[in-house]
Design a protein around this motif. Structure first.
Motif, short mmCIF file in Angstrom:
data_model
loop_
_atom_site.label_atom_id
_atom_site.label_comp_id
_atom_site.label_asym_id
_atom_site.label_seq_id
_atom_site.Cartn_x
_atom_site.Cartn_y
_atom_site.Cartn_z
N LEU A 1 -12.18 -14.47 -26.07
CA LEU A 1 -12.99 -14.02 -27.21
C LEU A 1 -12.90 -12.50 -27.39
O LEU A 1 -12.86 -12.01 -28.53
CB LEU A 1 -14.45 -14.45 -27.04
CG LEU A 1 -14.73 -15.94 -27.23
CD1 LEU A 1 -16.19 -16.24 -26.98
CD2 LEU A 1 -14.32 -16.40 -28.62
N GLU A 2 -12.85 -11.77 -26.29
CA GLU A 2 -12.69 -10.31 -26.39
C GLU A 2 -11.34 -9.96 -27.02
O GLU A 2 -11.26 -9.05 -27.86
CB GLU A 2 -12.80 -9.68 -25.01
CG GLU A 2 -14.19 -9.73 -24.41
CD GLU A 2 -14.22 -9.24 -22.98
OE1 GLU A 2 -13.20 -8.69 -22.50
OE2 GLU A 2 -15.26 -9.40 -22.32
N GLU A 3 -10.29 -10.68 -26.63
CA GLU A 3 -8.97 -10.44 -27.20
C GLU A 3 -8.95 -10.76 -28.69
O GLU A 3 -8.33 -10.04 -29.49
CB GLU A 3 -7.91 -11.28 -26.49
CG GLU A 3 -7.63 -10.83 -25.07
CD GLU A 3 -6.67 -11.77 -24.34
OE1 GLU A 3 -6.08 -12.66 -25.00
OE2 GLU A 3 -6.53 -11.61 -23.12
N ILE A 4 -9.62 -11.82 -29.08
CA ILE A 4 -9.69 -12.19 -30.50
C ILE A 4 -10.41 -11.12 -31.28
O ILE A 4 -9.98 -10.71 -32.36
CB ILE A 4 -10.36 -13.56 -30.67
CG1 ILE A 4 -9.43 -14.66 -30.15
CG2 ILE A 4 -10.75 -13.82 -32.12
CD1 ILE A 4 -10.07 -16.02 -30.08
N ALA A 5 -11.53 -10.64 -30.74
CA ALA A 5 -12.30 -9.59 -31.43
C ALA A 5 -11.47 -8.33 -31.59
O ALA A 5 -11.51 -7.67 -32.64
CB ALA A 5 -13.58 -9.30 -30.66
N GLU A 6 -10.70 -7.99 -30.56
CA GLU A 6 -9.87 -6.79 -30.64
C GLU A 6 -8.72 -6.98 -31.62
O GLU A 6 -8.43 -6.08 -32.42
CB GLU A 6 -9.32 -6.46 -29.25
CG GLU A 6 -8.55 -5.16 -29.20
CD GLU A 6 -8.07 -4.85 -27.80
OE1 GLU A 6 -6.97 -4.27 -27.70
OE2 GLU A 6 -8.78 -5.18 -26.84
#
Length: 137
Positions: A85-90
């Motif tokens: 999810l952090e990678e998607i947000a970034e």
């Protein structure tokens, strides 16, 4: 009458009695039985403690990423899923990543934006499906 064979038998018997009187009782030199049970239990406990410490999300700070971590904790999203999810947000260049949790449409839009920049493998796609079901079911 005492013969030579009787004398040797008597000598052997007497020698056996003398040796048994002077025999020392020694405790076994190896580890006792409870150590064999304690060592694997200690290894399992230490492994679990290390896993729990390593899988903890960072301390919540009043930041956009901190809000995402808190929402992941509430929805029981841990480890690899939280990192995804952090990678998607970034990749989606989201200023407030926590908005992914507002609804299915916002989540799908963030994933769609991230797909334009990064490609998801089979495991990541199934993890996203699991997160979507868990969060919006």
């Amino acid at each position: 009458m005492i013969t030579k064979s009787n004398l040797s038998l008597l000598a052997e018997t007497r020698l056996g009695e003398v040796i048994s009187n002077y025999r020392e009782e020694a405790a076994p030199a190896g580890m006792s039985g409870w150590w064999y049970a304690l060592i694997p239990v200690a290894a399992i406990v230490i492994s679990l403690v290390i896993y729990m410490l390593a899988d903890r999300p960072p301390t919540i700070v009043n930041t956009p990423l901190g809000m995402l971590h808190e929402l992941c904790r509430v929805h029981r999203i841990k480890g690899y899923s939280r990192t995804l999810l952090e990678e998607i947000a970034e990749a989606a260049s989201m200023t407030q990543p926590a908005t992914m949790f507002l609804g299915k449409d916002q989540f799908d839009e963030a994933v769609k934006l991230a797909k334009s920049k990064i490609s998801f493998d089979k495991k990541q796609t199934s993890t996203l499906g699991m997160i979507r079901r868990r969060t919006f079911a």
